[in-house]
Design a protein around this motif. Structure first.
Motif, PDB file in Angstrom:
ATOM      1  N   TRP A 201      34.540  15.389 -43.653  1.00  0.00           N
ATOM      2  CA  TRP A 201      35.634  14.481 -44.481  1.00  0.00           C
ATOM      3  C   TRP A 201      34.601  13.862 -45.416  1.00  0.00           C
ATOM      4  N   SER A 202      35.089  14.031 -46.798  1.00  0.00           N
ATOM      5  CA  SER A 202      34.417  13.663 -47.867  1.00  0.00           C
ATOM      6  C   SER A 202      35.508  13.136 -48.883  1.00  0.00           C
ATOM      7  N   HIS A 203      35.231  11.924 -49.687  1.00  0.00           N
ATOM      8  CA  HIS A 203      36.211  11.362 -50.514  1.00  0.00           C
ATOM      9  C   HIS A 203      37.692  11.542 -50.335  1.00  0.00           C
ATOM     10  N   GLY A 204      38.076  11.440 -48.873  1.00  0.00           N
ATOM     11  CA  GLY A 204      39.407  11.444 -48.505  1.00  0.00           C
ATOM     12  C   GLY A 204      39.873  12.591 -48.274  1.00  0.00           C
ATOM     13  N   GLU A 205      39.333  13.864 -48.303  1.00  0.00           N
ATOM     14  CA  GLU A 205      39.505  15.038 -48.106  1.00  0.00           C
ATOM     15  C   GLU A 205      38.963  15.431 -46.753  1.00  0.00           C
ATOM     16  N   ALA A 206      39.628  16.363 -46.109  1.00  0.00           N
ATOM     17  CA  ALA A 206      38.896  17.034 -45.007  1.00  0.00           C
ATOM     18  C   ALA A 206      38.967  18.639 -45.118  1.00  0.00           C
TER      19      ALA A 206
END
Length: 514
Positions: A404-409
């Motif tokens: 999970w990074s910057h709101g994306e999975a």
């Protein structure tokens, strides 16, 4: 004065202080309080639930004055003190205790006798030595070592140079309508209040410090000099010259609530006990509610570890200590409160993995927020780790790994078997450990490192100060990575029955093993 042998408890002892208990059957912390209260009553061995007075001696023992006699407490067991002299057959109750400046313990009895305990010797003073045949109300010791004793009915005596004496008052010294309260300040000067006036014992005589304009119900020494005075729920400070400073009042729990006990701690904070069972702190600026215990509070005492002990009338003994653990709930709509694991994110925030697969985050300053994503919805997330760039890695029981990074999975390929631990190393590699496997993900490449088959499940990982990766197994195997190989480091006397559950790296290159 009689000198007799005393049956004293003399084991080698370090006083046990309970600091991590979270719940009590008998005590309630005040709302929002950072303090915790623990209670002992007769069902836990306390001989009597009314505790009039408290002291601690240099050997660490807590001493309690009760209506059934003197009681010692070592943090685990209560034991009644056995007076062996028949002179005390009618002196069962103990109403006042005072630790001597010399380290001994003064004990005031209910029929006027006074005992001095010091080691395995006891000095006994009775009516035959010139003391009163009345209940000892309070005692204090001045800077010269003279013990002042006030009795119920407000008569008083001294024990000076090993002898009981009746001080003679000169004309104009103290009113004749009795003595209310006394204490000694930190310099050893004796203070009295009587008839609404304040007196100090200076140069061998009592000197009036003026008319208070009110009748006090409690007083004690102040570290900044002078004394503290209480009138009902109102607090005053009196300096060495007799000048009063109004410190205000606390918010009463019930009508007519008054201050019944005061004790200043080693940091100069004043503790107050009330007739309604409130325990409060005053730090020269505000009152803080620390706990609600049993009315009425009879005495307060600070032990050498900084805990506050409270004696009550009918409610037993309480210990007030700093709350070092508190329960915190995951709010904002989470349906499950069971937390499987937590990890920190490097910026003061926390991640919590819920039993139903929900992932919650709390920033350094803020509330818990539930992180929802359909990719891992309903998964049993068992472990998490946060990289230095803030990327969150999640490992599921189903062998799935999520990023999970910057709101994306995104999702990595499934692990070979059940995942137990994740670790992002300083160089950005992702390490994955679980049942009979250890993997390293570097960029898009995932490689497996051989491990001893006997190690079984790898449960925990850590990177030491030199950049070496360590992992521990459910069968007591401690492994460290050299190149592309995980090598065992024998741990003497551990054995395969000891599961390694957690590892921590010290700044000196050491590894701590749980």
């Amino acid at each position: 004065m009689r000198e007799v042998s005393a049956k004293m408890i003399k084991p080698v002892f370090r006083f046990l202080l309970i600091a991590v208990a979270l719940l009590s059957d008998h005590a309630l912390a005040a709302t929002g309080s950072g303090w915790f209260a623990r209670n002992w009553q007769s069902d836990k061995g306390l001989p009597n639930n009314t505790v009039f007075s408290l002291e601690q001696t240099p050997d660490g023992y807590l001493w309690l004055g009760t209506s059934v006699g003197l009681v010692s407490f070592d943090g685990n067991r209560f034991e009644k003190y056995a007076f062996t002299n028949s002179v005390f057959l009618g002196n069962r109750g103990v109403f006042s205790l005072l630790r001597s400046r010399a380290g001994g313990l003064w004990v005031g009895m209910d029929r006027g006798g006074v005992v001095y305990l010091d080691g395995d010797r006891t000095k006994v003073f009775t009516q035959k030595d010139g003391l009163m045949d009345a209940q000892v109300k309070t005692m204090t010791e001045d800077g010269d070592g003279t013990l002042w004793i006030v009795y119920l009915g407000n008569s008083f005596r001294q024990i000076k140079d090993g002898k009981a004496v009746t001080p003679s008052l000169q004309d104009g010294e103290l009113p004749t309508d009795g003595f209310n309260f006394m204490t000694c300040d930190r310099k050893g000067q004796l203070w009295w209040t009587t008839g609404g006036r304040l007196w100090a014992h200076e140069g061998g005589k009592f000197v009036s410090k003026g008319h208070l304009g009110f009748t006090i119900n409690c007083m004690c020494a102040a570290a900044k000099g002078g004394i503290w005075l209480a009138e009902n729920s109102h607090l005053f400070h009196c300096d060495a010259s007799g000048q009063l400073t109004d410190c205000g009042s606390f918010s009463s729990v019930q009508p007519g609530e008054t201050i019944s006990a005061m004790q200043e701690d080693a940091h100069g904070v004043l503790w107050l006990g009330t007739t309604a069972g409130a325990v409060l702190r005053y730090d020269d600026s505000k009152f803080e509610n620390a706990a609600i215990v049993h009315p009425q509070i009879q005495d307060l005492m600070e032990d050498r570890e900084g805990n506050i002990w409270v004696g009550t009338q009918g409610g037993g003994l309480y210990q007030i200590c700093r709350r070092i653990i508190e329960l915190t709930g995951i709010a904002n709509g989470s349906s499950v409160e069971m937390v499987n694991a937590v990890c920190a994110d490097g910026s003061g925030g926390l991640w919590a993995l819920m039993d139903n697969g929900e992932v919650a985050h709390r920033a350094a300053e803020g509330d818990w927020q539930i992180l929802t994503n359909k990719m891992w919805s309903g998964e049993f997330i068992v472990c998490a780790n946060v990289a230095r760039d803030g990327t969150l890695w999640l490992g599921a029981r189903s062998r799935k790994i999520y990023r999970w990074s910057h709101g994306e999975a995104t999702q990595l390929p499934d692990a070979p078997s059940s995942i137990q631990a994740l670790l992002v190393s300083a160089n950005g590699d992702l390490w994955i450990a679980g049942l009979n496997f250890l993997q390293r993900a570097s960029g898009d490449k995932i490689s497996a490192l051989p491990i001893p088959p006997e190690a079984h499940s790898l449960r925990t990982m850590v990177e030491d100060s030199n950049g070496t990766i360590w992992t521990g197994s459910s069968r007591g195997y401690l492994l460290h990575v050299e190149g592309d190989t995980a090598k065992q480091v024998p741990i003497p006397n551990l054995g395969t029955a000891s599961s390694i559950r957690c590892l921590m790296a010290g700044s000196d290159g050491s590894i701590w093993i749980g």
